[in-house]
Each structure stands twice: as C-alpha cells, then as structure tokens.
Design an enzyme around this catalytic site. Structure first.
Site, PDB file in Angstrom:
ATOM      1  N   ARG A 165     -38.021  -2.294 -21.428  1.00 18.71           N
ATOM      2  CA  ARG A 165     -36.743  -2.887 -20.988  1.00 18.71           C
ATOM      3  C   ARG A 165     -36.649  -4.259 -21.638  1.00 18.71           C
ATOM      4  NH1 ARG A 165     -33.954  -3.315 -15.077  1.00 18.71           N
ATOM      5  NH2 ARG A 165     -33.622  -1.152 -15.682  1.00 18.71           N
ATOM      6  N   HIS A 190     -28.596   2.439 -21.471  1.00 21.28           N
ATOM      7  CA  HIS A 190     -29.494   2.705 -20.332  1.00 21.28           C
ATOM      8  C   HIS A 190     -29.613   4.229 -20.181  1.00 21.28           C
ATOM      9  CE1 HIS A 190     -31.877   2.003 -16.945  1.00 21.28           C
ATOM     10  NE2 HIS A 190     -31.041   1.385 -16.134  1.00 21.28           N
ATOM     11  N   GLN A 200     -31.027   5.958 -16.925  1.00 17.53           N
ATOM     12  CA  GLN A 200     -30.082   5.958 -15.812  1.00 17.53           C
ATOM     13  C   GLN A 200     -29.102   7.122 -15.940  1.00 17.53           C
ATOM     14  OE1 GLN A 200     -29.833   3.694 -13.036  1.00 17.53           O
ATOM     15  NE2 GLN A 200     -28.543   5.397 -12.405  1.00 17.53           N
ATOM     16  N   ASP A 252     -20.857  -0.266 -11.387  1.00 21.78           N
ATOM     17  CA  ASP A 252     -22.063  -1.036 -11.708  1.00 21.78           C
ATOM     18  C   ASP A 252     -21.752  -2.500 -11.386  1.00 21.78           C
ATOM     19  OD1 ASP A 252     -24.508  -1.913 -12.661  1.00 21.78           O
ATOM     20  OD2 ASP A 252     -24.067  -1.553 -14.777  1.00 21.78           O
ATOM     21  N   CYS A 302     -25.454   2.644 -10.142  1.00 23.92           N
ATOM     22  CA  CYS A 302     -26.833   2.610 -10.656  1.00 23.92           C
ATOM     23  C   CYS A 302     -27.712   1.642  -9.876  1.00 23.92           C
ATOM     24  CB  CYS A 302     -26.831   2.289 -12.143  1.00 23.92           C
ATOM     25  SG  CYS A 302     -25.937   0.780 -12.535  1.00 23.92           S
ATOM     26  N   ARG A 348     -34.042   8.906 -10.523  1.00 23.85           N
ATOM     27  CA  ARG A 348     -34.652   8.183 -11.653  1.00 23.85           C
ATOM     28  C   ARG A 348     -36.084   8.690 -11.851  1.00 23.85           C
ATOM     29  NH1 ARG A 348     -32.747   3.290 -13.164  1.00 23.85           N
ATOM     30  NH2 ARG A 348     -34.134   3.749 -14.915  1.00 23.85           N
TER      31      ARG A 348
END
Ligand code: CP
Length: 312
Positions: free
Chosen positions: A104, A131, A134, A226, A266, A294
């Site tokens: 990340r 992402h 996700q 988000d 998310c 996830r």
C-alpha cells in the site's frame, strides 16, 4: 510467468470469475486451504494507514499456513525505501527473501516498479490510482447478495478516486454496468475511463459518469460511497466537502433507485458526510459483509498468484 495484481487490468473477466469462485469456496471451507501457503513468506509494505487491508492480509496469510511480514516505510524500524533505497533494488532484494509482496503506497509507479524489477508476485493493496483488492471483495459481496453481478447496475456516488477507478475496471469483468456520479470539479481519470469503456464495449456492458446523482442512480441495484477525503488529502478537506455538496447518499437517493438497492462502502465511513447514518446502518447496508469479504477475496488472490490453487 510471474503474475501480479497491480490493478484489475492484470485480470481478465475469466480471471476475475475464478477469483470470486475461489473466494466463495475459501469462505465456505477455509480448512481445505489451511496449508496451501506453508513455507511461503509474504512481505506486507504499508506506507499509509490501514485497518481492513493490513489485518485481513495478515490474518489471511496466517490462515493459509504462510508467514506475513508486516513492514512500513517510515519511522525508526521502517524499510530503507523510506530513506531513498530504490524500488528497483528493493524489488531485487525482496525477491531473494519472500514469495510475494503486498504493498500500500502513494504512487502506482512503485507497484509497477516492484513488478518490473522483481521476480515475485506484487499485489496492490491501494495506491492513489487503484484499489483492486477492494473491488474484488465488492464483487464477491454483490454476487452473494444479488445472486449474480451479470446485468446489474452499480452507481458510485462521490469523489472519483482509486476505488471508483477499480470499480470501473471491475464492471466489465463481471458483466455489470458501473456509473460514477461525481461533480465536474472532481472528474473521473480519463485514461482509466477510456480503458474501462473499451473493456465495457467488448463485454457488452456500460461504464460512464454522470454529474447528476439522482439521474445516475435510477434502476441501480447497488449504490457505493467512499470517504470524500482520501489519505493524503487532509489539507484540502474543507474544499472537497464543499465540492461534494449534493453527493451524500441519503434515504432519498436510495429511494431514487426505484429498487430495494444495496448500499456498499469500502470504509472507513464518515456518517453525515458521504452517507447518512440511517443508510449506513440501515436495511440497505451490506458494508460489514463487504469488509469481511476482503479476507476471502484476498486469500483467493494469494492462492492463485502463489500457486496454492490453479487458475482453471
Ligand atoms: N477499505 C480499506 O482499504 O480499508 P483500510 O484503509 O482500513 O485498509
């Protein structure tokens, strides 16, 4: 050939289908996969904060019988990358020690650089651009709740960002239409849009953007939100919140779908900002199942990229 998950552009529609099928099986029968990564080590490099991604990867690797190394790029115990060691050298060194890297970070170039210069799978755990982990968990969640993603319509409402970029790429790979409802001042990334629209044309689906959230959500099966202020944008928070006036997911917006639509997020969420509490915590919301997924989706990605399960 070493395969990566730098973005969903690395996965075909068949690949995505295989990931979701495997994730569902991993979720159903975790014990069947308990030793698939025995003797394997995975470096997890986090240059940004994380709750879900870091924990679900670390727990997932453990559940598969592997070893997770939780690393950062800052502070007194951080990797030398944080002091300027090149991505090229880091990739070459890590390839001698571990079997995959989960990263990340800010720039997509770091993910791409590790993949280009190393010899092990690189998994994007979020960059400013994408992402993908996700989006895979989101597809698993949508399939569980709707029975299928094929022929469904998902509308992302808010600031175009790494999550909406990944959802635009996920849509055509899952037979689903994706609309990003975003203000003109926070437009979708034109290159990602062009690629997603080309994929959508080939798949017979739609990827589009709309500046009117009420019009966009008509007939939607799922609404997605988000945070309005992504990591690294804290100084612009006031300005972003002002630009996104009218893009909060409210009961009225859920009703404007004309359907009993799902609400996805998310996380982390900011009730009263991008979503009203009554939606976030209401009957539409599947956000905690989505968060759990996830774990299962990432376990499937690890299994496939590290040879713990076959692609077919
Ligand atoms: N959705 C997500 O990536 O959560 P974290 O930032 O907590 O990992």
């Amino acid at each position: 050939m070493t395969r990566h998950l730098r973005s969903l552009m690395d996965f075909s529609a068949d690949d995505v289908s295989r990931v979701i099928d495997l994730a569902a099986d991993v979720k159903r029968t975790p014990g069947a996969y308990a030793t698939r990564l025995a003797g394997r080590s995975v470096a997890m490099i986090f240059a940004k904060q994380s709750t879900r991604t870091r924990i679900s990867f670390e727990v997932g690797i453990h559940q598969l019988g592997g070893q997770a190394l939780s690393l950062s790029t800052s502070g007194g115990t951080g990797m030398q990358m944080g002091r300027g060691e090149t991505v090229e050298d880091t990739a070459k060194v890590l390839s001698r020690f571990v079997h995959a890297v989960v990263i990340r970070t800010f720039g997509q170039d770091q993910v791409d650089g590790l993949a280009a210069h190393g010899s092990i799978p690189i998994i994007n755990a979020l960059t400013d651009m994408f992402h993908p982990c996700q989006a895979l968990a989101d597809l698993l969640t949508l399939r569980e709740k709707l029975g299928t993603t094929k022929g469904k319509k998902l509308v992302y409402v808010g600031a175009a960002n790494n999550v909406s970029n990944s959802l635009m790429l996920a849509g055509p790979r899952a037979g689903m239409d994706v609309i990003v409802a975003t203000p003109p001042s926070l437009p979708v990334n034109p290159e990602v849009l062009a690629r997603a629209q080309a994929d959508a044309k080939a798949a017979g689906t739609i990827v589009a953007f709309d500046h009117d959230p009420v019009r966009a959500v008509k007939d939607a099966d799922a609404i997605y939100a988000d945070t309005w202020v992504s990591m690294g944008e804290e100084e612009q928070a006031k300005e972003l919140i002002a630009k996104l006036d009218g893009f909060r997911v409210t009961r009225k917006l859920m009703d404007a779908t004309g359907k009993d639509a799902l609400f996805l997020h998310c996380l982390p969420a900011h009730r009263g900002e991008e979503v009203d509490a009554e939606v976030m915590d209401g009957r539409w919301s599947v956000v905690f199942d989505e968060a759990e997924n996830r774990l299962h989706a990432q376990k499937a990605v690890l299994l496939l990229l590290l040879g713990g399960a076959s692609w077919s």
